[in-house]
Design a protein around this motif. Sequence first.
Motif, PDB file in Angstrom:
ATOM      1  N   GLY A   1     -23.870   6.956   4.947  1.00  0.00           N
ATOM      2  CA  GLY A   1     -24.471   6.243   3.823  1.00  0.00           C
ATOM      3  C   GLY A   1     -24.419   7.010   2.524  1.00  0.00           C
ATOM      4  N   GLU A   2     -23.774   8.178   2.547  1.00  0.00           N
ATOM      5  CA  GLU A   2     -23.691   9.009   1.354  1.00  0.00           C
ATOM      6  C   GLU A   2     -22.549   8.533   0.443  1.00  0.00           C
ATOM      7  OE1 GLU A   2     -25.662  11.633   0.408  1.00  0.00           O
ATOM      8  OE2 GLU A   2     -26.928  10.987   2.096  1.00  0.00           O
ATOM      9  N   PRO A   3     -22.731   8.678  -0.864  1.00  0.00           N
ATOM     10  CA  PRO A   3     -21.639   8.331  -1.786  1.00  0.00           C
ATOM     11  C   PRO A   3     -20.434   9.226  -1.548  1.00  0.00           C
ATOM     12  CG  PRO A   3     -23.727   8.607  -2.964  1.00  0.00           C
ATOM     13  CD  PRO A   3     -23.951   9.117  -1.572  1.00  0.00           C
ATOM     14  N   LEU A   4     -19.258   8.673  -1.670  1.00  0.00           N
ATOM     15  CA  LEU A   4     -18.038   9.461  -1.541  1.00  0.00           C
ATOM     16  C   LEU A   4     -17.806  10.227  -2.839  1.00  0.00           C
ATOM     17  CD1 LEU A   4     -15.581   9.878   0.426  1.00  0.00           C
ATOM     18  CD2 LEU A   4     -14.363   8.228  -0.998  1.00  0.00           C
ATOM     19  N   ALA A   5     -17.493  11.522  -2.717  1.00  0.00           N
ATOM     20  CA  ALA A   5     -17.227  12.333  -3.901  1.00  0.00           C
ATOM     21  C   ALA A   5     -16.078  11.721  -4.703  1.00  0.00           C
ATOM     22  CB  ALA A   5     -16.879  13.764  -3.496  1.00  0.00           C
ATOM     23  N   LEU A   6     -16.198  11.757  -6.024  1.00  0.00           N
ATOM     24  CA  LEU A   6     -15.216  11.095  -6.879  1.00  0.00           C
ATOM     25  C   LEU A   6     -13.823  11.676  -6.688  1.00  0.00           C
ATOM     26  CD1 LEU A   6     -14.954   8.850  -8.921  1.00  0.00           C
ATOM     27  CD2 LEU A   6     -15.428  10.492 -10.741  1.00  0.00           C
ATOM     28  N   ASP A   7     -13.718  13.006  -6.466  1.00  0.00           N
ATOM     29  CA  ASP A   7     -12.394  13.579  -6.263  1.00  0.00           C
ATOM     30  C   ASP A   7     -11.752  13.052  -4.983  1.00  0.00           C
ATOM     31  OD1 ASP A   7     -14.206  14.936  -4.636  1.00  0.00           O
ATOM     32  OD2 ASP A   7     -13.152  16.848  -4.782  1.00  0.00           O
ATOM     33  N   GLN A   8     -12.566  12.806  -3.953  1.00  0.00           N
ATOM     34  CA  GLN A   8     -12.042  12.221  -2.723  1.00  0.00           C
ATOM     35  C   GLN A   8     -11.626  10.761  -2.930  1.00  0.00           C
ATOM     36  OE1 GLN A   8     -11.446  13.853   0.264  1.00  0.00           O
ATOM     37  NE2 GLN A   8     -11.800  15.578  -1.109  1.00  0.00           N
ATOM     38  N   ALA A   9     -12.369  10.075  -3.775  1.00  0.00           N
ATOM     39  CA  ALA A   9     -12.023   8.686  -4.076  1.00  0.00           C
ATOM     40  C   ALA A   9     -10.644   8.600  -4.720  1.00  0.00           C
ATOM     41  CB  ALA A   9     -13.074   8.071  -4.993  1.00  0.00           C
ATOM     42  N   TRP A  10     -10.355   9.504  -5.653  1.00  0.00           N
ATOM     43  CA  TRP A  10      -9.052   9.489  -6.317  1.00  0.00           C
ATOM     44  C   TRP A  10      -7.928   9.856  -5.350  1.00  0.00           C
ATOM     45  CZ3 TRP A  10      -9.094   6.542 -10.127  1.00  0.00           C
ATOM     46  CH2 TRP A  10     -10.108   6.544 -11.088  1.00  0.00           C
ATOM     47  N   ILE A  11      -8.224  10.751  -4.405  1.00  0.00           N
ATOM     48  CA  ILE A  11      -7.223  11.109  -3.388  1.00  0.00           C
ATOM     49  C   ILE A  11      -6.877   9.881  -2.537  1.00  0.00           C
ATOM     50  CG2 ILE A  11      -6.894  12.411  -1.251  1.00  0.00           C
ATOM     51  CD1 ILE A  11      -8.461  14.712  -2.602  1.00  0.00           C
ATOM     52  N   LEU A  12      -7.895   9.116  -2.162  1.00  0.00           N
ATOM     53  CA  LEU A  12      -7.655   7.926  -1.351  1.00  0.00           C
ATOM     54  C   LEU A  12      -6.924   6.848  -2.149  1.00  0.00           C
ATOM     55  CD1 LEU A  12     -11.013   7.732   0.626  1.00  0.00           C
ATOM     56  CD2 LEU A  12      -8.741   8.247   1.544  1.00  0.00           C
ATOM     57  N   LEU A  13      -7.256   6.729  -3.417  1.00  0.00           N
ATOM     58  CA  LEU A  13      -6.558   5.743  -4.252  1.00  0.00           C
ATOM     59  C   LEU A  13      -5.080   6.095  -4.366  1.00  0.00           C
ATOM     60  CD1 LEU A  13      -6.831   3.244  -6.076  1.00  0.00           C
ATOM     61  CD2 LEU A  13      -7.220   4.814  -7.991  1.00  0.00           C
ATOM     62  N   ASP A  14      -4.791   7.368  -4.543  1.00  0.00           N
ATOM     63  CA  ASP A  14      -3.400   7.817  -4.615  1.00  0.00           C
ATOM     64  C   ASP A  14      -2.681   7.530  -3.297  1.00  0.00           C
ATOM     65  OD1 ASP A  14      -1.222   9.477  -5.975  1.00  0.00           O
ATOM     66  OD2 ASP A  14      -1.512  10.595  -4.129  1.00  0.00           O
ATOM     67  N   ALA A  15      -3.372   7.771  -2.186  1.00  0.00           N
ATOM     68  CA  ALA A  15      -2.766   7.514  -0.876  1.00  0.00           C
ATOM     69  C   ALA A  15      -2.473   6.031  -0.693  1.00  0.00           C
ATOM     70  CB  ALA A  15      -3.701   8.018   0.229  1.00  0.00           C
ATOM     71  N   PHE A  16      -3.339   5.179  -1.213  1.00  0.00           N
ATOM     72  CA  PHE A  16      -3.107   3.741  -1.111  1.00  0.00           C
ATOM     73  C   PHE A  16      -1.816   3.353  -1.836  1.00  0.00           C
ATOM     74  CE2 PHE A  16      -3.446  -0.590  -2.707  1.00  0.00           C
ATOM     75  CZ  PHE A  16      -3.781  -1.300  -1.560  1.00  0.00           C
ATOM     76  N   PHE A  17      -1.643   3.847  -3.042  1.00  0.00           N
ATOM     77  CA  PHE A  17      -0.455   3.488  -3.801  1.00  0.00           C
ATOM     78  C   PHE A  17       0.811   4.125  -3.225  1.00  0.00           C
ATOM     79  CE2 PHE A  17      -3.449   2.355  -7.301  1.00  0.00           C
ATOM     80  CZ  PHE A  17      -3.044   1.035  -7.413  1.00  0.00           C
ATOM     81  N   ARG A  18       0.664   5.247  -2.572  1.00  0.00           N
ATOM     82  CA  ARG A  18       1.845   5.892  -1.978  1.00  0.00           C
ATOM     83  C   ARG A  18       2.285   5.219  -0.684  1.00  0.00           C
ATOM     84  NH1 ARG A  18       3.552  10.686  -4.051  1.00  0.00           N
ATOM     85  NH2 ARG A  18       2.266  11.564  -5.716  1.00  0.00           N
ATOM     86  N   GLY A  19       1.359   4.645   0.053  1.00  0.00           N
ATOM     87  CA  GLY A  19       1.743   4.150   1.363  1.00  0.00           C
ATOM     88  C   GLY A  19       1.321   2.742   1.727  1.00  0.00           C
ATOM     89  N   GLU A  20       0.509   2.095   0.870  1.00  0.00           N
ATOM     90  CA  GLU A  20      -0.076   0.816   1.278  1.00  0.00           C
ATOM     91  C   GLU A  20       0.140  -0.313   0.275  1.00  0.00           C
ATOM     92  OE1 GLU A  20      -1.327   0.626   4.289  1.00  0.00           O
ATOM     93  OE2 GLU A  20      -1.120   2.791   4.633  1.00  0.00           O
ATOM     94  N   MET A  21       1.044  -0.142  -0.676  1.00  0.00           N
ATOM     95  CA  MET A  21       1.238  -1.173  -1.693  1.00  0.00           C
ATOM     96  C   MET A  21       1.726  -2.493  -1.105  1.00  0.00           C
ATOM     97  SD  MET A  21       2.864   1.148  -4.780  1.00  0.00           S
ATOM     98  CE  MET A  21       3.173  -0.187  -5.932  1.00  0.00           C
ATOM     99  N   HIS A  22       2.309  -2.427   0.088  1.00  0.00           N
ATOM    100  CA  HIS A  22       2.784  -3.659   0.725  1.00  0.00           C
ATOM    101  C   HIS A  22       1.637  -4.601   1.062  1.00  0.00           C
ATOM    102  CE1 HIS A  22       1.740  -0.908   4.030  1.00  0.00           C
ATOM    103  NE2 HIS A  22       1.405  -2.000   4.693  1.00  0.00           N
ATOM    104  N   ARG A  23       0.410  -4.099   1.089  1.00  0.00           N
ATOM    105  CA  ARG A  23      -0.749  -4.934   1.384  1.00  0.00           C
ATOM    106  C   ARG A  23      -1.092  -5.889   0.244  1.00  0.00           C
ATOM    107  NH1 ARG A  23      -4.501  -2.785   5.341  1.00  0.00           N
ATOM    108  NH2 ARG A  23      -3.690  -0.893   6.329  1.00  0.00           N
ATOM    109  N   GLN A  24      -0.693  -5.557  -0.971  1.00  0.00           N
ATOM    110  CA  GLN A  24      -1.112  -6.314  -2.148  1.00  0.00           C
ATOM    111  C   GLN A  24      -0.499  -7.718  -2.160  1.00  0.00           C
ATOM    112  OE1 GLN A  24      -0.554  -2.565  -4.943  1.00  0.00           O
ATOM    113  NE2 GLN A  24      -1.723  -4.161  -6.006  1.00  0.00           N
ATOM    114  N   THR A  25      -1.283  -8.668  -2.624  1.00  0.00           N
ATOM    115  CA  THR A  25      -0.849 -10.061  -2.667  1.00  0.00           C
ATOM    116  C   THR A  25      -0.863 -10.575  -4.101  1.00  0.00           C
ATOM    117  OG1 THR A  25      -3.127 -10.743  -2.209  1.00  0.00           O
ATOM    118  CG2 THR A  25      -1.617 -10.598  -0.330  1.00  0.00           C
TER     119      THR A  25
END
Length: 205
Positions: free
Chosen positions: A50-74
């Motif tokens: 239930g803890e907030p995710l650290a902002l630096d970790q959030a940006w790491i995950l966002l970068d990972a999404f664009f590097r490997g998961e862009m095919h999900r976008q509609t």
Amino acid sequence: MKRPLLITDCDEVLLHMVSHFAEWLEAEHGVRFELETGRWSEAMTVIQTGEPLALDQAWILLDAFFRGEMHRQTLVPGAVEALGRIGEAADIVILTNLGNEAHPWRVEQLASHGIRHDVICNTGGKGAPVKQLLKKRRPSGAVFVDDLPMHHASVARHAPKVWRLHMIAEPRVAGAVPMAEHAHARIDDWPTATDWILDKLSEKK
């Protein structure tokens, strides 16, 4: 006379992103993304604690999404049809805030959805690249479309003669974010926005 110019963002304007990002975060990383907050710094929490995710970790995950998961976008409903109609009267450039290494990914992604226009990658405010586009292309008129208020402020500062349309195509985010102060209008769907854009592209500000 040069053709007018539409400069449009991609994520939450042409393609849905945050809803697919949220699904991926929860399924793969155990992180809940509350779209309704409209604020990234408060949106992500670790489900187990239930803890907030650290902002630096959030940006790491966002970068990972664009590097490997862009095919999900509609596609955003009506986007392809709108660009087709606008493209008959104007040139179109897609100005997206991704690093230059992502340029081929974004071009390929958009083409897979039938969107084939010039793509420019950018970091930071979009006012400077919009100003450069105007200097290079000398359009008879220009419209800028983006979901983030900060970019409307940047364009208003660097290229004040450009018409600015605030669009958020994700309904759950749109309801939480007021119209950008520096936008001329707020329209969250392409069928309605198309007429507004074509009207502004036909006149000089």
